[in-house]
Design an enzyme around this catalytic site. Structure first.
Site, mmCIF file in Angstrom:
data_model
loop_
_atom_site.group_PDB
_atom_site.id
_atom_site.type_symbol
_atom_site.label_atom_id
_atom_site.label_comp_id
_atom_site.label_asym_id
_atom_site.label_seq_id
_atom_site.Cartn_x
_atom_site.Cartn_y
_atom_site.Cartn_z
ATOM 1 N N ASP A 470 11.328 81.317 37.171
ATOM 2 C CA ASP A 470 12.615 81.568 37.932
ATOM 3 C C ASP A 470 12.981 80.457 38.488
ATOM 4 O OD1 ASP A 470 14.312 84.177 38.938
ATOM 5 O OD2 ASP A 470 14.066 82.494 40.316
ATOM 6 N N ASN A 478 24.050 76.424 43.342
ATOM 7 C CA ASN A 478 25.344 77.034 43.106
ATOM 8 C C ASN A 478 26.420 76.811 43.996
ATOM 9 O OD1 ASN A 478 25.446 77.806 40.358
ATOM 10 N ND2 ASN A 478 24.777 79.714 40.820
ATOM 11 N N ASP A 487 25.388 75.618 35.865
ATOM 12 C CA ASP A 487 25.325 75.856 34.729
ATOM 13 C C ASP A 487 24.777 74.652 33.758
ATOM 14 O OD1 ASP A 487 26.468 78.170 34.806
ATOM 15 O OD2 ASP A 487 28.521 77.409 33.862
ATOM 16 N N GLU A 513 18.866 83.357 36.128
ATOM 17 C CA GLU A 513 18.093 82.087 36.146
ATOM 18 C C GLU A 513 16.532 82.113 35.943
ATOM 19 O OE1 GLU A 513 18.243 84.000 38.706
ATOM 20 O OE2 GLU A 513 17.221 83.536 40.373
#
Ligand SMILES: Nc1nc2c(ncn2[C@@H]2O[C@H](COP(=O)(O)OP(=O)(O)OP(=O)(O)O)[C@@H](O)[C@H]2O)c(=O)[nH]1
Length: 613
Positions: A470, A478, A487, A513
């Site tokens: 992860d 973000n 992204d 993620e």
């Protein structure tokens, strides 16, 4: 469906070829046979054509008061070279003919008369030796047909003249065609030969009709073929009714005359039908006109001859004239359409004209306007039917070629479309298994494929490792740089993960993620090395955002199972346990500071044994 249509097409083409072949062979053999027969019939026979001088007398002879017999002597006989076109007729319905027959020592002498207009009695001395139809003492009679006559002559016939009493209310009176004398066998032999030659024409026409009709029925929209078939049947019937042998089959001359006449009256109608069927798109009005006129004429004659005293043979001269007008109108009126039809149109006009000319010659010789021409009409009929059948076959053959091309084109088109569909289907299936952003396996596809891998590992006891990782503090990336940068990070990690794995290894974006990799045939010695290598590679990913470089770390939970066959549950259960265990271990890494790999061995009794951190 296409296959079935193709098989039908092949069958139909085969039938066409057989039809054409049979027709050609049959036509050839029949014509050869009829030419042979014609040659044979022209050989000198033991019979003699009557060339003697004929005498005639208009009106009935007087009767001898004593014995109530015809008085041949007290009248004035006039000379004529033929017994047919007898001169000086006013409105007489009776003519008497007198002839002295030659003598050649026949054992069984008979007189053969091709045709008489209309009813006839033959006398020698006071004896009536033959009669066709009744002629009463007042000289009245009625039409009974146009058969040929064969008259038995008395033994001493050469000592006495032969007298013929002939009745006719028709424009013609007397005898027509050949008149001969000979032994019965030779005379009949001659008739049969001529009849058989005629029958061969009839059979050709009939065969052409059968083939056309069959093809018309197979191809439901084939109006031209059906019309050609009907015309051929009609012509064949007419030819048979007029054939010498029809009266041998059934001695009903009047019936056969009805058949011949009404078949003849229908010919222009069928011709118009064929023209209409051929010029489907641009129907010529004249063809309708011919069709309607023929129908009206037919109905009128049939009605008049059924319900009144009108004799249908009196319609012949009118119909002959009408026939010329109708057929000429049909050909001239349809010239434009025929021209547009190309070769078939030219052949069609040729066929109709041949038929027309031959029937015209037949007609003229029947009216004694020209010398007798043998089989003129029949040649025309055969030529017309064969021409129209040939046109039909050629046309059909052309259509078959076009249809084959179309079928081939359609097949190719279908093949291209099928390939496109298959590739689209493949793409769709792939899309359904892929994560739209990273193109890694999605969770569902991973579960399906992982299940197979796990069950194989259990069955063959191959070591198995599952790596779950992860991204650390992804939310901050973000938030700080925006989702597009997030992204990019996800895509970069996907590429790195894919590159770090072997071919066929299952790499999946498990959640937002979160990623998972199933390392098959990888034991607890090698899996940690791979996991560590991946961690380092991820650390090295550098995403450039303006002046800033975004660096990434991730937390890894690695579960290894070296002896899966010892696991007693199902593949689903093991996969579930592996994922749950990896999640648990990864969480521990998160808690203990992130950016690390924690490895655990999963024992068959589902106990986790932490090893390295
Ligand atoms: N850009 C982007 N962000 C995603 C996508 N899917 C999930 N996320 C984000 O991933 C973030 C996950 O955040 P958290 O679950 O709080 O985890 P974290 O910030 O990584 O913190 P730790 O896991 O504890 O290190 C959320 O902000 C989601 O919006 C995606 O497809 N694109």
């Amino acid at each position: 469906m296409l296959l079935r249509a193709n098989t039908q097409l092949e069958l139909y083409r085969f039938a066409n070829k057989v039809a054409a072949f049979v027709l050609i062979v049959f036509a050839y053999s029949c014509l050869t046979a009829s030419v042979g027969l014609a040659e044979e019939t022209s050989l000198p026979q033991e019979r003699q054509i009557i060339t003697s001088e004929w005498s005639y007398h208009w009106g009935d002879l007087p009767k001898d008061n004593l014995n109530n017999q015809w008085d041949y002597n007290n009248v004035q006989w006039k000379q004529t070279s033929t017994p047919g076109n007898i001169p000086g007729r006013t409105d007489e319905k009776i003519v008497w003919l007198k002839v002295d027959l030659p003598q050649k020592g026949w054992r069984d002498p008979y007189l053969f008369i091709t045709s008489a207009d209309l009813t006839i009695q033959a006398f020698q001395n006071d004896q009536k030796i033959y009669q066709f139809g009744n002629i009463d003492d007042q000289g009245n009679s009625k039409f009974e047909g146009w058969p040929w006559h064969i008259i038995r002559l008395p033994d001493n016939y050469q000592n006495h003249s032969l007298y013929l009493r002939i009745y006719s209310d028709y424009p013609y009176i007397g005898l027509s065609g050949e008149i001969s004398i000979g032994d019965r066998f030779d005379l009949l032999n001659e008739v049969y030969h001529r009849g058989i030659a005629g029958l061969s024409f009839t059979l050709i026409v009939l065969l052409a009709g059968v083939i056309s009709a069959i093809m018309g029925v197979i191809k439901k929209d084939r109006g031209a073929a059906i019309c050609t078939g009907l015309l051929s049947f009609n012509l064949a019937l007419m030819m048979f009714a007029e054939n010498e042998l029809s009266q041998v089959v059934w001695f009903e001359p009047l019936f056969w005359r009805y058949v011949a006449a009404f078949c003849y009256f229908l010919v222009p109608g069928f011709l118009a039908g064929i023209v209409l069927a051929w010029c489907k798109d641009k129907t010529p009005k004249v063809a309708f006109g011919v069709l309607i006129t023929t129908a009206l004429f037919f109905i009128t004659v049939a009605t008049l001859s059924t319900f009144t005293d009108f004799n249908f043979i009196n319609a012949y001269p009118y119909f002959d004239l009408l026939f010329i007008i109708l057929v000429l109108a049909l050909v001239l009126g349809c010239l434009k359409q025929f021209k547009e039809l190309g070769l078939p149109g030219i052949l069609m006009s040729f066929g109709i004209m041949t038929l027309f000319i031959s029937l015209l010659l037949d007609m003229l010789s029947a009216h004694d306007l020209i010398d007798w021409i043998g089989h003129a009409g029949q040649w025309g009929l055969v030529s017309f039917t064969l021409t129209s059948l040939a046109i039909y076959l050629v046309q059909d053959w052309k259509q078959q070629i076009a249809l084959t091309k179309l079928t081939e084109h359609l097949e190719a088109e279908v093949e291209v479309r099928t390939r496109e569909l298959q590739s689209n289907k493949k793409q769709l299936e792939q899309l359904a298994r892929e994560d739209f952003l990273t193109s890694l396996l999605n969770r569902r596809a991973f579960s399906e494929s992982a299940l197979i891998e796990v069950s194989n590992a259990i069955r063959f006891n191959h070591p198995l490792s599952l790596l779950l990782f992860d991204i650390d503090h992804f939310k901050e990336i973000n938030d700080q740089y925006g989702h597009s940068v997030g992204d990019k990070v996800l895509k970069a990690i996907a590429t790195t993960s894919k590159e770090s794995c072997r071919e066929g290894e299952l790499v999946c974006r498990f959640g937002g993620e979160e990623f998972v990799i199933l390392l098959h045939a990888t034991d607890s010695d090698y899996a940690p090395i791979l996991a560590e290598r991946l961690r380092e590679k991820i650390n090295k990913i550098a995403i450039q955002v303006d002046e800033t470089t975004v660096s990434i770390t991730a937390s890894f939970g690695l579960i290894c199972m070296n002896t899966p066959h010892q696991f007693e549950g199902s593949a689903e259960q093991l996969l579930e346990k592996l994922l749950a265990a990896a999640d648990k271990v990864m969480y521990e890494v998160k808690v203990s500071g992130r950016d690390a790999v924690k490895v655990c061995d999963l024992s068959p009794d589902i106990e986790l044994h932490a090893r390295v951190s």
